[in-house]
Design a protein around this motif. Structure first.
Motif, PDB file in Angstrom:
ATOM      1  N   GLU A 190       0.831  -1.204   0.000  1.00  0.00           N
ATOM      2  CA  GLU A 190       0.000   0.000   0.000  1.00  0.00           C
ATOM      3  C   GLU A 190       0.868   1.258   0.000  1.00  0.00           C
ATOM      4  O   GLU A 190       0.537   2.256  -0.659  1.00  0.00           O
ATOM      5  CB  GLU A 190      -0.937   0.006   1.215  1.00  0.00           C
ATOM      6  CG  GLU A 190      -2.078  -0.996   1.153  1.00  0.00           C
ATOM      7  CD  GLU A 190      -1.621  -2.448   1.349  1.00  0.00           C
ATOM      8  OE1 GLU A 190      -0.514  -2.666   1.926  1.00  0.00           O
ATOM      9  OE2 GLU A 190      -2.354  -3.350   0.918  1.00  0.00           O
ATOM     10  N   GLY A 207       2.152   1.644  -3.546  1.00  0.00           N
ATOM     11  CA  GLY A 207       1.060   2.116  -4.395  1.00  0.00           C
ATOM     12  C   GLY A 207       0.781   3.590  -4.179  1.00  0.00           C
ATOM     13  O   GLY A 207       0.625   4.355  -5.138  1.00  0.00           O
ATOM     14  N   THR A 209      -1.475   5.116  -6.861  1.00  0.00           N
ATOM     15  CA  THR A 209      -2.441   4.061  -7.131  1.00  0.00           C
ATOM     16  C   THR A 209      -2.658   3.261  -5.854  1.00  0.00           C
ATOM     17  O   THR A 209      -2.017   3.528  -4.825  1.00  0.00           O
ATOM     18  CB  THR A 209      -1.961   3.144  -8.279  1.00  0.00           C
ATOM     19  OG1 THR A 209      -3.029   2.269  -8.666  1.00  0.00           O
ATOM     20  CG2 THR A 209      -0.754   2.315  -7.860  1.00  0.00           C
ATOM     21  N   SER A 210      -3.546   2.282  -5.910  1.00  0.00           N
ATOM     22  CA  SER A 210      -3.781   1.452  -4.739  1.00  0.00           C
ATOM     23  C   SER A 210      -2.746   0.341  -4.683  1.00  0.00           C
ATOM     24  O   SER A 210      -2.158  -0.043  -5.702  1.00  0.00           O
ATOM     25  CB  SER A 210      -5.182   0.834  -4.800  1.00  0.00           C
ATOM     26  OG  SER A 210      -5.272  -0.087  -5.871  1.00  0.00           O
ATOM     27  N   GLY A 211      -2.517  -0.189  -3.498  1.00  0.00           N
ATOM     28  CA  GLY A 211      -1.594  -1.301  -3.350  1.00  0.00           C
ATOM     29  C   GLY A 211      -1.977  -2.495  -4.203  1.00  0.00           C
ATOM     30  O   GLY A 211      -1.143  -3.013  -4.953  1.00  0.00           O
ATOM     31  N   LEU A 245      -0.932  -2.792  -7.852  1.00  0.00           N
ATOM     32  CA  LEU A 245       0.447  -3.138  -8.201  1.00  0.00           C
ATOM     33  C   LEU A 245       0.587  -4.598  -8.613  1.00  0.00           C
ATOM     34  O   LEU A 245       1.552  -4.973  -9.284  1.00  0.00           O
ATOM     35  CB  LEU A 245       1.390  -2.854  -7.034  1.00  0.00           C
ATOM     36  CG  LEU A 245       1.547  -1.398  -6.594  1.00  0.00           C
ATOM     37  CD1 LEU A 245       2.653  -1.282  -5.561  1.00  0.00           C
ATOM     38  CD2 LEU A 245       1.847  -0.493  -7.776  1.00  0.00           C
TER      39      LEU A 245
END
Length: 199
Positions: free
Chosen positions: A40, A43, A48-50, A53
């Motif tokens: 997280e 990310g 971006t969000s974890g 990825l």
């Protein structure tokens, strides 16, 4: 033709995105440690969000492995090319020093991550990294053997590792000197150190 161009652009974009993630992760691993950094966190560093990825890497260990494998491959390939293109051993050594200094000044976070986190890289990637690093060292030893033919290879190998320690001290000296001045200081010190191998 349009479909081919679109596919090539998409591939380049994915490659750029992967490098952006690797660069951000290197900075975080250097600052917080591998275990102190979450997916997280990485990310968030690239906006971006974890979980997003996982489209690029299967996990944090895979990300670390690619990070260190990529730089090991690049260093070895660059060194081999520099040595091949040099007209003689003296110019080859100068080219090797230039390449290592450029890396040390540009990627201090990667130096820190390698020193601290290589043990967290899964096998067989760790073996690949070690192998590439040995090949990189041997490029230096081959050149030094031409310059100092009376010096046994084990001594030249030890000297090479010692010079790497000197050049890779940049995580501790960042900001102390402008990059150009730091590069010249590192080059002068490395040359002086290598000149002692036959003493």
């Amino acid at each position: 033709m349009r479909d081919v161009t679109t596919a090539q652009t998409s591939t380049r974009n994915r490659g750029s995105r992967r490098m952006e993630i690797l660069d951000a992760a290197a900075g975080l691993f250097a600052a917080r440690g591998f275990h102190g950094t979450s997916i997280e966190d990485i990310g968030g560093a690239v906006g971006t969000s974890g979980p997003a990825l996982y489209r690029h890497f299967s996990g944090k260990e895979a990300l670390l492995a690619e990070m260190l494998l990529d730089i090991s491959e690049r260093l070895h390939t660059s060194a081999a090319n520099r040595v091949t293109e040099a007209p003689d051993a003296e110019h080859a050594l100068d080219a090797l020093l230039t390449g290592q200094i450029e890396f040390a000044l540009s990627h201090p976070a990667l130096i820190t991550v390698h020193d601290r986190e290589l043990g967290n890289v899964p096998e067989p990637a760790r073996r690949q990294i070690r192998r590439l690093q040995r090949l990189y060292v041997e490029e230096w030893v081959t050149v030094l053997s031409e310059l100092y033919p009376a010096c046994p290879p084990p001594r030249l190998r030890a000297a090479t590792h010692a010079v790497f320690g000197l050049l890779n001290s940049t995580p501790h000296s960042a900001g102390e000197q402008p990059p150009e001045a730091m590069a010249e200081l590192l080059r002068s010190m490395a040359r002086a150190a290598l000149a002692t191998v036959q003493s």
